[in-house]
Design an enzyme around this catalytic site. Structure first.
Site, mmCIF file in Angstrom:
data_model
loop_
_atom_site.group_PDB
_atom_site.id
_atom_site.type_symbol
_atom_site.label_atom_id
_atom_site.label_comp_id
_atom_site.label_asym_id
_atom_site.label_seq_id
_atom_site.Cartn_x
_atom_site.Cartn_y
_atom_site.Cartn_z
ATOM 1 N N ASP A 197 -7.972 -5.675 0.256
ATOM 2 C CA ASP A 197 -8.441 -6.471 -0.871
ATOM 3 C C ASP A 197 -8.013 -7.923 -0.806
ATOM 4 O O ASP A 197 -8.525 -8.756 -1.550
ATOM 5 C CB ASP A 197 -7.949 -5.856 -2.183
ATOM 6 C CG ASP A 197 -8.645 -4.552 -2.452
ATOM 7 O OD1 ASP A 197 -9.838 -4.471 -2.120
ATOM 8 O OD2 ASP A 197 -8.015 -3.625 -2.963
ATOM 9 N N HIS A 220 0.849 -1.188 0.000
ATOM 10 C CA HIS A 220 0.000 0.000 0.000
ATOM 11 C C HIS A 220 0.880 1.232 0.000
ATOM 12 O O HIS A 220 1.944 1.228 0.625
ATOM 13 C CB HIS A 220 -0.911 0.011 1.238
ATOM 14 C CG HIS A 220 -2.080 0.916 1.079
ATOM 15 N ND1 HIS A 220 -2.006 2.253 1.350
ATOM 16 C CD2 HIS A 220 -3.332 0.669 0.632
ATOM 17 C CE1 HIS A 220 -3.179 2.804 1.091
ATOM 18 N NE2 HIS A 220 -4.001 1.870 0.654
HETATM 19 N N1 CMC Z 1 4.046 -7.484 -4.874
HETATM 20 C C1 CMC Z 1 5.376 -7.463 -5.054
HETATM 21 N N2 CMC Z 1 6.161 -6.402 -4.865
HETATM 22 C C2 CMC Z 1 5.552 -5.272 -4.491
HETATM 23 C C3 CMC Z 1 4.150 -5.197 -4.273
HETATM 24 C C4 CMC Z 1 3.402 -6.363 -4.483
HETATM 25 N N3 CMC Z 1 2.083 -6.355 -4.294
HETATM 26 N N4 CMC Z 1 3.837 -3.946 -3.898
HETATM 27 C C5 CMC Z 1 4.984 -3.247 -3.885
HETATM 28 N N5 CMC Z 1 6.016 -4.054 -4.233
HETATM 29 C C6 CMC Z 1 7.453 -3.680 -4.268
HETATM 30 C C7 CMC Z 1 7.774 -2.817 -5.479
HETATM 31 O O1 CMC Z 1 8.160 -3.629 -6.575
HETATM 32 C C8 CMC Z 1 8.899 -1.988 -4.941
HETATM 33 O O2 CMC Z 1 10.060 -2.758 -4.901
HETATM 34 P P1 CMC Z 1 11.522 -2.086 -5.156
HETATM 35 O O3 CMC Z 1 11.710 -1.103 -4.053
HETATM 36 O O4 CMC Z 1 12.478 -3.228 -5.119
HETATM 37 O O5 CMC Z 1 11.421 -1.453 -6.503
HETATM 38 C C9 CMC Z 1 8.503 -1.722 -3.487
HETATM 39 O O6 CMC Z 1 7.699 -2.853 -3.138
HETATM 40 C C10 CMC Z 1 7.722 -0.432 -3.284
HETATM 41 O O7 CMC Z 1 6.565 -0.480 -4.116
HETATM 42 P P2 CMC Z 1 5.998 0.738 -4.949
HETATM 43 O O8 CMC Z 1 5.409 0.195 -6.239
HETATM 44 O O9 CMC Z 1 6.997 1.823 -5.045
HETATM 45 O O10 CMC Z 1 4.835 1.212 -4.003
HETATM 46 P P3 CMC Z 1 3.645 2.151 -4.395
HETATM 47 O O11 CMC Z 1 3.304 2.906 -3.180
HETATM 48 O O12 CMC Z 1 3.931 2.936 -5.626
HETATM 49 O O13 CMC Z 1 2.492 1.107 -4.773
HETATM 50 C C11 CMC Z 1 0.622 -0.291 -4.660
HETATM 51 C C12 CMC Z 1 1.471 0.748 -3.934
HETATM 52 C C13 CMC Z 1 -0.658 -0.566 -3.846
HETATM 53 C C14 CMC Z 1 0.191 0.222 -6.042
HETATM 54 C C15 CMC Z 1 1.449 -1.602 -4.806
HETATM 55 O O14 CMC Z 1 1.829 -2.081 -3.533
HETATM 56 C C16 CMC Z 1 0.700 -2.680 -5.569
HETATM 57 O O15 CMC Z 1 0.674 -2.658 -6.814
HETATM 58 N N6 CMC Z 1 0.060 -3.647 -4.849
HETATM 59 C C17 CMC Z 1 -0.726 -4.671 -5.499
HETATM 60 C C18 CMC Z 1 -2.071 -4.113 -5.895
HETATM 61 C C19 CMC Z 1 -2.985 -3.908 -4.711
HETATM 62 O O16 CMC Z 1 -3.152 -4.795 -3.876
HETATM 63 N N7 CMC Z 1 -3.628 -2.727 -4.671
HETATM 64 C C20 CMC Z 1 -4.655 -2.433 -3.650
HETATM 65 C C21 CMC Z 1 -4.283 -1.285 -2.797
HETATM 66 S S1 CMC Z 1 -5.361 -1.195 -1.368
HETATM 67 C C22 CMC Z 1 -6.910 -0.863 -1.977
HETATM 68 C C23 CMC Z 1 -7.025 0.519 -2.516
HETATM 69 O O17 CMC Z 1 -6.796 1.482 -1.768
HETATM 70 O O18 CMC Z 1 -7.360 0.649 -3.691
#
Ligand code: CMC
Length: 436
Positions: free
Chosen positions: A371, A313
């Site tokens: 989720d 998140h």
């Molecule tokens: N699986 C694997 N790796 C992950 C995941 C995941 N679900 N989420 C983040 N990471 C890794 C990402 O690759 C990055 O790694 P590195 O530092 O080595 O590059 C690190 O963790 C930080 O992630 P980020 O993408 O910079 O984080 P963000 O804040 O931009 O993204 C997010 C947040 C929710 C989009 C992401 O965690 C994600 O895509 N999760 C899966 C989708 C999901 O479950 N979304 C629902 C969110 S809660 C409901 C809502 O509010 O809508």
């Protein structure tokens, strides 16, 4: 917001004079540096794609402490709201700032109930869609179309219009989601039943048919009500910010909420519940619990493009408090339906356990989000997977409209207009077609 005693000083290494920037305190959470005059003073913009360090507004609705894993609606912890209040009380709280007393709750619930029907023409509009259209495609269209049916609540600058639009949206979303479902399965639409609760009525519109009586199961009704409460608002997330930006042009509330629905659809946001359940289904098909190791390996491989859906998140760097409550509901619903041995639930528990111990997830502070479990609950209730995000949209509508109305009432509100760092071509002249 309160002006702080201290100021931020921005200095430059190239001799440009430094500038002092005001700092403001909120009630809780990080202070903000006010950069509104920065461009006028320095000719420079700030650069923050994805809004990693930018507060786009002031808001008194929802507060999240991502490190603690805390979520407050108008100051009340989500755990207390989910266990001591219902969704109608939560809606009242988000819209008006306070929990209602018994009389206020009765009146508010009555007002919402009296608006649950939609204009009969809506079903002809719905007929224009293919039967296999994704429910979120249908919802984006239907919610936008409300502005074509309710002309007396489209003036965003009129407080009465805003209030009636809020009530209409909260009241009609369940009806629209159920209609979208009934349309895809070819069953007759079920009109709302005013004697039922908000969640009970939704179950009735989804699962009743005109042929047989339908009794609402109180455990499923409570579970759905909790899903609604947990999803009701979440501060300045992507879809809420979309609603604010869209509404900032002065467009009508139905159009602004339709923009929120469109944004929510994406798998990084509301679409994650659908994606999480599909992911569990794929692992199950590939061999179930034994294949978790292989799957986790893929997730850790940056080139695979595979993510553990329902994990991670932007704000929570701790267990999402909504996921804990959702896990409880999940156990209750599966128990009620005799599905304690549901293979997907077992798989989810095993996956969560392994991920929570794995260095990759621990070091990145990736925890289950709401989720991760909400899809299993919805599937057990009988809600088809493609409809999950539409249920999220239904629940989030109150948050969107509360945030939109807060923005319009804010004297500092302006049309949202981000700036950019231009990296394209310098000025150049068109070469005549024959010479290109
Ligand atoms: N699986 C694997 N790796 C992950 C995941 C995941 N679900 N989420 C983040 N990471 C890794 C990402 O690759 C990055 O790694 P590195 O530092 O080595 O590059 C690190 O963790 C930080 O992630 P980020 O993408 O910079 O984080 P963000 O804040 O931009 O993204 C997010 C947040 C929710 C989009 C992401 O965690 C994600 O895509 N999760 C899966 C989708 C999901 O479950 N979304 C629902 C969110 S809660 C409901 C809502 O509010 O809508």
């Amino acid at each position: 917001m309160k002006l702080a005693d201290n100021k931020a000083t921005l200095s430059f290494s190239n001799g440009t004079p430094s500038v002092e920037l005001p700092v403001y305190h909120g009630n809780i959470g990080p202070d903000v540096i006010d950069i509104r005059k920065l461009y006028a003073q320095t000719g420079m913009f700030t650069y923050d794609p994805g809004f990693l360090s930018t507060a786009a507004c002031q808001s008194a609705i929802t507060y999240i402490d991502g490190d603690k894993g805390e979520l407050l609606y108008r100051g009340y912890p989500i755990e207390q709201l989910a266990t001591q209040c219902d969704f109608m009380e939560t809606c009242h709280l988000l819209l008006y700032g306070e929990l209602p007393n018994a009389e206020g709750k009765k009146n508010f619930t009555r007002t919402v109930t009296m608006h649950t029907m939609v204009n009969e023409q809506m079903q002809f509009f719905l007929r224009g869609f293919r039967r296999d259209a994704h429910p979120m495609a249908i919802m984006t269209g239907l919610v936008g179309a409300l502005s074509a049916f309710y002309h007396d609540s489209t003036d965003i600058n009129n407080p009465q219009h805003r209030e009636i639009a809020a009530i209409r949206l909260i009241a009609k979303m369940p009806t629209l989601v159920a209609m979208a479902y009934k349309y895809t399965v070819g069953q007759p639409y079920m009109y709302p039943k005013n004697e039922l609760s908000y969640a009970g009525n939704f179950l009735h519109m989804m699962f009743a048919t005109p042929c047989e009586p339908y009794a609402v199961n109180p455990v499923l009704e409570r579970a759905l009500d909790r899903i609604f409460t947990l999803h009701a608002d979440h501060e300045q997330n992507a879809s809420t910010s979309t609603v604010r930006l869209c509404g900032s042009s002065g467009t009508n509330p139905f159009a602004a909420i339709a923009a929120g629905v469109a944004c929510l659809w994406g798998p990084a946001h509301g679409g994650a519940n659908e994606a999480a359940l599909n992911m569990l289904g794929d692992i199950q098909k590939a061999g179930g619990v034994e294949k978790i190791g292989e799957f986790i390996k893929q997730v850790k491989d940056k080139n695979s493009g595979v993510k553990l859906m329902g994990f991670g998140h932007r704000v929570y760097k701790n267990y999402d408090p909504r996921a804990k409550l959702m896990q409880e509901t999940c156990k209750e619903v599966l128990g009620e339906l005799g599905l304690e041995n549901d293979p997907l639930f077992k798989l989810a528990m095993a996956l969560e356990k392994i991920a929570l111990e794995d260095e990759y997830f621990v070091s990145r502070k990736l925890y289950p989000n709401v989720d991760f479990y909400s899809g299993i609950v919805q599937r057990a209730i009988g809600i088809p997977v493609p409809l999950f995000t539409a249920i999220f949209a239904l629940a989030r509508t109150v948050g969107w409209i509360a945030q939109l109305n807060e923005m319009i009432g804010d004297p500092e509100y302006k049309i949202g207009r981000p700036r950019q760092l231009f990296t394209g071509s310098n000025r150049r002249d068109v070469t005549p077609l024959a010479q290109r």
